[in-house]
Scaffold this active site. Structure first.
Site, PDB file in Angstrom:
ATOM      1  N   ARG A 105      75.311  38.069  44.528  1.00  5.11           N
ATOM      2  CA  ARG A 105      74.816  38.994  45.533  1.00  5.11           C
ATOM      3  C   ARG A 105      73.803  38.343  46.456  1.00  5.11           C
ATOM      4  NH1 ARG A 105      77.483  42.084  47.737  1.00  5.11           N
ATOM      5  NH2 ARG A 105      76.745  40.869  49.496  1.00  5.11           N
ATOM      6  N   LYS A 140      61.668  38.684  67.018  1.00  7.34           N
ATOM      7  CA  LYS A 140      62.107  39.939  66.398  1.00  7.34           C
ATOM      8  C   LYS A 140      63.078  39.635  65.268  1.00  7.34           C
ATOM      9  CE  LYS A 140      61.438  42.333  70.773  1.00  7.34           C
ATOM     10  NZ  LYS A 140      62.078  43.027  71.923  1.00  7.34           N
ATOM     11  N   LYS A 172      51.004  37.646  77.916  1.00  7.76           N
ATOM     12  CA  LYS A 172      51.573  38.931  78.313  1.00  7.76           C
ATOM     13  C   LYS A 172      50.494  39.806  78.954  1.00  7.76           C
ATOM     14  CE  LYS A 172      55.365  39.020  75.005  1.00  7.76           C
ATOM     15  NZ  LYS A 172      56.223  39.909  74.189  1.00  7.76           N
ATOM     16  N   GLU A 201      54.316  35.959  81.258  1.00  6.19           N
ATOM     17  CA  GLU A 201      55.225  37.063  81.546  1.00  6.19           C
ATOM     18  C   GLU A 201      54.756  37.788  82.801  1.00  6.19           C
ATOM     19  OE1 GLU A 201      56.770  40.028  78.394  1.00  6.19           O
ATOM     20  OE2 GLU A 201      55.132  41.092  79.399  1.00  6.19           O
ATOM     21  N   ASP A 222      60.067  40.002  83.171  1.00  6.11           N
ATOM     22  CA  ASP A 222      60.180  41.108  82.222  1.00  6.11           C
ATOM     23  C   ASP A 222      60.774  42.341  82.887  1.00  6.11           C
ATOM     24  OD1 ASP A 222      59.769  42.483  79.738  1.00  6.11           O
ATOM     25  OD2 ASP A 222      58.010  43.436  80.642  1.00  6.11           O
TER      26      ASP A 222
END
Length: 285
Positions: A105, A140, A172, A201, A222
């Site tokens: 697994r 992410k 940012k 950004e 962005d």
């Protein structure tokens, strides 16, 4: 920013750490079901892929079985970065039967997740074929598996943005607010970390103009719409690489790439992964 070596996985120690965490949550004090098999039983197994997919994660798959049976033998038919068709045999294994069923697994979990990451990356790379843009991942990622997923992105033909908060600077909106201005934020970053890649950004063409007056290595656009991206490319005229970010998916990425941006960052590569379906069948021998 970090592009990574195409098919060089993380270090054996890092992979081992990943395996130990997986085994701690799955095996715990021991595999009670594996006790149904004789301690000396030997087994053979065949791994098949039920989806069309790009393979990634073979080092983690191997390490799971080798952790429990160092003598396990694995014969690979495909290597990381290669495409498997539905029904294809990926590898064959032989070793201690208890080790094969206990590690199964965890081994499949790594392989299905990382192959899913590689496969979705490959789809995005294919969608911008014929352009000069390159696909980037983001931060992410699944907690604790960032290096693994970023390796899988490379297997799918993508490139790595920064690995974390330590190896590159991305200024940012909140950093700009805290510093007082975009220029002040860039200046402070250069003074404190002169050796790190520096990206800023921007959210408007006016901010782009300000960023172009500073010493940055890359500018992130962005949530620009397509006309704004094309205008940003025209204004920048190749002076600084441009990265598009926001509202990127397989339906929009081709048009984004054709605006002339250099990079397109896609959070979905590592956070919206559809696991690839693998099957491992055991036979006692």
């Amino acid at each position: 920013m970090n592009s990574g070596t195409p098919f060089s996985p993380p270090s054996p120690d890092q992979i081992s750490n990943d395996i130990e965490r997986a085994f701690a949550e799955d095996i715990g004090a021991g595999d009670a079901t594996a006790d149904l098999l004789g301690a000396d039983a030997h087994g053979r197994a065949e791994l098949t892929c039920r989806d069309d997919a790009v393979l990634a994660g073979s080092a983690w798959f191997e390490a799971c079985f080798q952790r429990l049976d160092p003598s396990v033998h694995i014969e690979w038919r495909l290597q990381d970065g290669q495409r498997a068709t539905a029904g294809a045999v990926i590898c064959r294994l032989s070793g201690q039967a208890r080790a094969l069923v206990t590690a199964e697994r965890s081994a499949l979990n790594f392989l299905q997740l990382l192959s899913g990451t590689a496969t979705v990356t490959s789809s995005h790379v294919g969608a911008i074929a014929g352009t000069a843009a390159r696909i980037l991942d983001t931060r992410k990622t699944v907690p604790g598996l960032r290096l693994a997923q970023k390796y899988a992105v490379r297997c799918g033909g993508g490139h790595n943005q920064r690995m974390g908060l330590y190896d590159a600077i991305l200024i940012k909106e909140n950093h700009i607010i805290a510093a007082g201005s975009l220029a002040a934020a860039v200046q402070s970053a250069r003074q404190k970390h002169p050796d790190l890649p520096l990206e800023v950004e921007v959210e408007t063409l006016a901010e782009l103009a300000l960023a172009l007056e500073t010493d940055v290595d890359r500018i992130m656009l962005d949530n620009f719409d397509l006309p704004q991206m094309a205008e940003a490319v025209r204004i920048t005229a190749g002076r600084v690489p441009l990265e598009a970010s926001g509202n990127v998916d397989l339906q929009t990425i081709g048009a984004i790439a054709r605006t002339g941006v250099d990079f397109i960052s896609v959070g979905a590569l590592t956070k919206h992964v559809h696991a690839v379906d693998f099957s491992l069948r055991l036979q006692l021998s």
